[in-house]
Design a protein around this motif. Structure first.
Motif, PDB file in Angstrom:
ATOM      1  N   VAL A   5       2.774  -0.618 -11.864  1.00 38.46           N
ATOM      2  CA  VAL A   5       3.663  -1.089 -10.802  1.00 38.46           C
ATOM      3  C   VAL A   5       3.060  -0.788  -9.434  1.00 38.46           C
ATOM      4  CG1 VAL A   5       5.954  -0.845  -9.763  1.00 38.46           C
ATOM      5  CG2 VAL A   5       5.697  -0.747 -12.249  1.00 38.46           C
ATOM      6  N   LEU A   6       3.243  -1.727  -8.514  1.00 36.78           N
ATOM      7  CA  LEU A   6       2.813  -1.532  -7.128  1.00 36.78           C
ATOM      8  C   LEU A   6       4.047  -1.547  -6.237  1.00 36.78           C
ATOM      9  CD1 LEU A   6       0.617  -1.316  -4.945  1.00 36.78           C
ATOM     10  CD2 LEU A   6       0.502  -3.818  -4.926  1.00 36.78           C
ATOM     11  N   VAL A   7       4.218  -0.489  -5.448  1.00 38.09           N
ATOM     12  CA  VAL A   7       5.349  -0.381  -4.527  1.00 38.09           C
ATOM     13  C   VAL A   7       4.821  -0.441  -3.100  1.00 38.09           C
ATOM     14  CG1 VAL A   7       7.246   1.066  -3.718  1.00 38.09           C
ATOM     15  CG2 VAL A   7       6.673   1.011  -6.152  1.00 38.09           C
ATOM     16  N   VAL A   8       5.383  -1.354  -2.307  1.00 37.87           N
ATOM     17  CA  VAL A   8       4.962  -1.507  -0.914  1.00 37.87           C
ATOM     18  C   VAL A   8       6.170  -1.230  -0.029  1.00 37.87           C
ATOM     19  CG1 VAL A   8       3.764  -2.974   0.734  1.00 37.87           C
ATOM     20  CG2 VAL A   8       3.389  -3.307  -1.714  1.00 37.87           C
ATOM     21  N   GLU A   9       6.127  -0.116   0.668  1.00 41.62           N
ATOM     22  CA  GLU A   9       7.270   0.363   1.451  1.00 41.62           C
ATOM     23  C   GLU A   9       6.750   1.265   2.560  1.00 41.62           C
ATOM     24  OE1 GLU A   9      10.297   1.145   3.232  1.00 41.62           O
ATOM     25  OE2 GLU A   9      10.962   0.195   1.360  1.00 41.62           O
ATOM     26  N   ASP A  10       7.164   0.998   3.808  1.00 42.65           N
ATOM     27  CA  ASP A  10       6.620   1.778   4.925  1.00 42.65           C
ATOM     28  C   ASP A  10       7.504   2.947   5.350  1.00 42.65           C
ATOM     29  OD1 ASP A  10       8.603   0.215   6.009  1.00 42.65           O
ATOM     30  OD2 ASP A  10       7.428  -0.504   7.718  1.00 42.65           O
ATOM     31  N   TYR A  32       1.606   3.477  -4.519  1.00 45.50           N
ATOM     32  CA  TYR A  32       2.469   3.302  -3.353  1.00 45.50           C
ATOM     33  C   TYR A  32       1.613   3.025  -2.123  1.00 45.50           C
ATOM     34  CZ  TYR A  32       5.714   5.567  -6.533  1.00 45.50           C
ATOM     35  OH  TYR A  32       6.479   5.878  -7.631  1.00 45.50           O
ATOM     36  N   LEU A  33       1.948   1.948  -1.413  1.00 42.31           N
ATOM     37  CA  LEU A  33       1.203   1.576  -0.213  1.00 42.31           C
ATOM     38  C   LEU A  33       2.168   1.288   0.932  1.00 42.31           C
ATOM     39  CD1 LEU A  33      -1.460  -0.810  -1.806  1.00 42.31           C
ATOM     40  CD2 LEU A  33      -1.827   1.534  -1.009  1.00 42.31           C
ATOM     41  N   TYR A  34       1.677   1.488   2.163  1.00 40.68           N
ATOM     42  CA  TYR A  34       2.504   1.280   3.347  1.00 40.68           C
ATOM     43  C   TYR A  34       2.297  -0.090   3.991  1.00 40.68           C
ATOM     44  CZ  TYR A  34       3.384   6.323   3.263  1.00 40.68           C
ATOM     45  OH  TYR A  34       3.760   7.591   2.902  1.00 40.68           O
ATOM     46  N   ALA A  39      -1.875  -3.939   0.125  1.00 42.70           N
ATOM     47  CA  ALA A  39      -1.297  -4.301  -1.168  1.00 42.70           C
ATOM     48  C   ALA A  39      -1.984  -5.530  -1.753  1.00 42.70           C
ATOM     49  CB  ALA A  39       0.200  -4.562  -1.014  1.00 42.70           C
ATOM     50  N   LEU A  40      -2.227  -6.531  -0.910  1.00 41.12           N
ATOM     51  CA  LEU A  40      -2.876  -7.747  -1.402  1.00 41.12           C
ATOM     52  C   LEU A  40      -4.302  -7.454  -1.862  1.00 41.12           C
ATOM     53  CD1 LEU A  40      -2.479 -10.759  -1.870  1.00 41.12           C
ATOM     54  CD2 LEU A  40      -3.436 -11.171   0.405  1.00 41.12           C
ATOM     55  N   ILE A  41      -4.989  -6.584  -1.141  1.00 38.66           N
ATOM     56  CA  ILE A  41      -6.348  -6.189  -1.538  1.00 38.66           C
ATOM     57  C   ILE A  41      -6.329  -5.520  -2.911  1.00 38.66           C
ATOM     58  CG2 ILE A  41      -8.250  -4.598  -1.014  1.00 38.66           C
ATOM     59  CD1 ILE A  41      -7.663  -5.131   1.971  1.00 38.66           C
ATOM     60  N   ARG A  42      -5.346  -4.644  -3.126  1.00 40.07           N
ATOM     61  CA  ARG A  42      -5.240  -3.947  -4.412  1.00 40.07           C
ATOM     62  C   ARG A  42      -4.920  -4.926  -5.539  1.00 40.07           C
ATOM     63  NH1 ARG A  42      -7.195  -0.887  -6.419  1.00 40.07           N
ATOM     64  NH2 ARG A  42      -5.618   0.353  -7.497  1.00 40.07           N
ATOM     65  N   ILE A  43      -4.043  -5.881  -5.264  1.00 43.32           N
ATOM     66  CA  ILE A  43      -3.693  -6.876  -6.280  1.00 43.32           C
ATOM     67  C   ILE A  43      -4.930  -7.683  -6.673  1.00 43.32           C
ATOM     68  CG2 ILE A  43      -2.393  -9.013  -6.678  1.00 43.32           C
ATOM     69  CD1 ILE A  43      -0.146  -7.761  -4.944  1.00 43.32           C
ATOM     70  N   LYS A  44      -5.726  -8.083  -5.680  1.00 46.15           N
ATOM     71  CA  LYS A  44      -6.967  -8.816  -5.948  1.00 46.15           C
ATOM     72  C   LYS A  44      -7.924  -7.974  -6.786  1.00 46.15           C
ATOM     73  CE  LYS A  44      -7.153 -11.692  -1.756  1.00 46.15           C
ATOM     74  NZ  LYS A  44      -7.911 -11.932  -0.487  1.00 46.15           N
ATOM     75  N   LEU A  56       5.626  -5.959  -8.803  1.00 44.18           N
ATOM     76  CA  LEU A  56       5.524  -5.646  -7.376  1.00 44.18           C
ATOM     77  C   LEU A  56       6.929  -5.387  -6.848  1.00 44.18           C
ATOM     78  CD1 LEU A  56       4.173  -5.597  -4.527  1.00 44.18           C
ATOM     79  CD2 LEU A  56       4.494  -8.091  -4.476  1.00 44.18           C
ATOM     80  N   ILE A  57       7.130  -4.213  -6.257  1.00 43.42           N
ATOM     81  CA  ILE A  57       8.390  -3.890  -5.585  1.00 43.42           C
ATOM     82  C   ILE A  57       8.077  -3.773  -4.104  1.00 43.42           C
ATOM     83  CG2 ILE A  57      10.274  -2.232  -5.335  1.00 43.42           C
ATOM     84  CD1 ILE A  57       9.770  -1.329  -8.198  1.00 43.42           C
ATOM     85  N   THR A  58       8.723  -4.589  -3.292  1.00 39.41           N
ATOM     86  CA  THR A  58       8.390  -4.586  -1.871  1.00 39.41           C
ATOM     87  C   THR A  58       9.615  -4.727  -0.980  1.00 39.41           C
ATOM     88  OG1 THR A  58       7.045  -5.663  -0.145  1.00 39.41           O
ATOM     89  CG2 THR A  58       7.982  -7.087  -1.844  1.00 39.41           C
ATOM     90  N   ASP A  59       9.508  -4.133   0.194  1.00 42.08           N
ATOM     91  CA  ASP A  59      10.494  -4.342   1.246  1.00 42.08           C
ATOM     92  C   ASP A  59      10.181  -5.688   1.895  1.00 42.08           C
ATOM     93  OD1 ASP A  59      12.480  -4.018   3.118  1.00 42.08           O
ATOM     94  OD2 ASP A  59      11.726  -2.121   3.908  1.00 42.08           O
ATOM     95  N   ILE A  60      11.052  -6.138   2.779  1.00 39.06           N
ATOM     96  CA  ILE A  60      10.798  -7.378   3.514  1.00 39.06           C
ATOM     97  C   ILE A  60      10.185  -7.084   4.873  1.00 39.06           C
ATOM     98  CG2 ILE A  60      11.859  -9.361   4.648  1.00 39.06           C
ATOM     99  CD1 ILE A  60      13.949  -9.406   2.450  1.00 39.06           C
ATOM    100  N   SER A  61      10.825  -6.181   5.614  1.00 40.65           N
ATOM    101  CA  SER A  61      10.406  -5.892   6.987  1.00 40.65           C
ATOM    102  C   SER A  61       9.527  -4.649   7.046  1.00 40.65           C
ATOM    103  CB  SER A  61      11.634  -5.689   7.880  1.00 40.65           C
ATOM    104  OG  SER A  61      12.449  -6.838   7.876  1.00 40.65           O
ATOM    105  N   PHE A  62       8.459  -4.753   7.835  1.00 38.69           N
ATOM    106  CA  PHE A  62       7.545  -3.635   8.034  1.00 38.69           C
ATOM    107  C   PHE A  62       7.353  -3.417   9.533  1.00 38.69           C
ATOM    108  CE2 PHE A  62       6.842  -4.948   3.774  1.00 38.69           C
ATOM    109  CZ  PHE A  62       6.437  -3.817   3.078  1.00 38.69           C
ATOM    110  N   ILE A  63       7.457  -2.167   9.950  1.00 38.56           N
ATOM    111  CA  ILE A  63       7.339  -1.834  11.369  1.00 38.56           C
ATOM    112  C   ILE A  63       5.885  -1.958  11.812  1.00 38.56           C
ATOM    113  CG2 ILE A  63       7.649  -0.017  13.093  1.00 38.56           C
ATOM    114  CD1 ILE A  63       9.871   1.107  11.315  1.00 38.56           C
ATOM    115  N   GLU A  64       5.665  -2.656  12.916  1.00 39.02           N
ATOM    116  CA  GLU A  64       4.312  -2.793  13.447  1.00 39.02           C
ATOM    117  C   GLU A  64       3.866  -1.481  14.091  1.00 39.02           C
ATOM    118  OE1 GLU A  64       3.736  -6.139  15.950  1.00 39.02           O
ATOM    119  OE2 GLU A  64       4.726  -7.550  14.603  1.00 39.02           O
TER     120      GLU A  64
END
Length: 221
Positions: A5-10, A32-34, A39-44, A56-64
């Motif tokens: 599983v890949l989790v993308v959450e900042d 776990y990635l921020y 995340a896309l690099i890891r998936i590739k 893939l578990i991911t949030d929608i919004s990520f703080i710049e």
């Protein structure tokens, strides 16, 4: 159950909550990635090694922040990830609670589950992962009630029979003969397709697969 599983959450607090759920479900590997770009690099990379992520578990919004990103949101990540790995299971874990956008995520991105961050999100996320592992879609009950337009459409016995046949993997070209053998009318392909198109228009679906998934989720059959 999922193996990878890949989790993308900042937000660290959200990541820790997801980590506890993954641990409780005894999933062997979780990363776990921020950042969405990472995340896309890891998936590739994992695709190239022949050991792709299952979920893939991911949030929608990520703080710049100080680090520029090509992928600005979880939605962009999902699109890019599915372009590489079409059968990747996806669960969105976000604060978004508006029914219309959530409905579009299921229809346009073909996600497998949506969990709104809140009081019971740990329980719901665990259920979402279990449902996705079984090939089902997960939508919280309160959202399902809000999004479901079943009160606006009355499925006939004919409708249910045709949709059930589609759910069983029957091709559109095969169904007319089956209907004829069952002495169900109308049995012509044109009449059947006209009826299916009418249902999809009313329920705002574009594909038969979306209609089948909706009927399963809502207990139409």
């Amino acid at each position: 159950m999922f193996e990878k599983v890949l989790v993308v959450e900042d937000h660290q607090t959200s990541s820790k909550a997801v980590a506890k759920i993954i641990e409780d479900l005894k999933i062997p590997f979780c990363e776990y990635l921020y950042y969405c770009d990472d995340a896309l690099i890891r998936i590739k990379k994992e695709l190239q090694t022949g050991q792709p992520f299952d979920l893939l578990i991911t949030d929608i919004s990520f703080i710049e922040d100080h680090r520029p990103q090509k992928l600005k949101s979880g939605l962009e990540l999902i699109k890019a990830a599915k372009a590489l790995q079409p059968h990747l299971k996806v669960i969105i874990f976000s604060v978004e609670g508006r029914p219309t956008p959530i409905k579009s995520y299921f229809q346009e991105l073909e996600i497998n589950g949506y969990v709104q961050k809140g009081r019971l999100d740990a329980i719901e996320l665990s259920q979402a992962v279990l449902q996705a592992a079984q090939g089902k879609r997960y939508m919280p009950y309160q959202l399902k009630e809000t999004l479901a337009p079943t009160n606006n459409f009355n499925f006939t016995d004919y409708d249910i029979t045709v949709i059930k046949l589609l759910a069983q993997g029957k091709l559109l070209s095969e169904i007319p003969q089956i209907l004829a053998e069952l002495k169900i009318t109308p049995s012509s392909k044109s009449s059947m397709e006209k009826r299916l198109n009418h249902i999809k228009t009313v329920l705002d679906f574009k594909k038969n697969e979306q209609l089948v998934a909706f009927c399963k989720d809502m207990g139409v059959f």
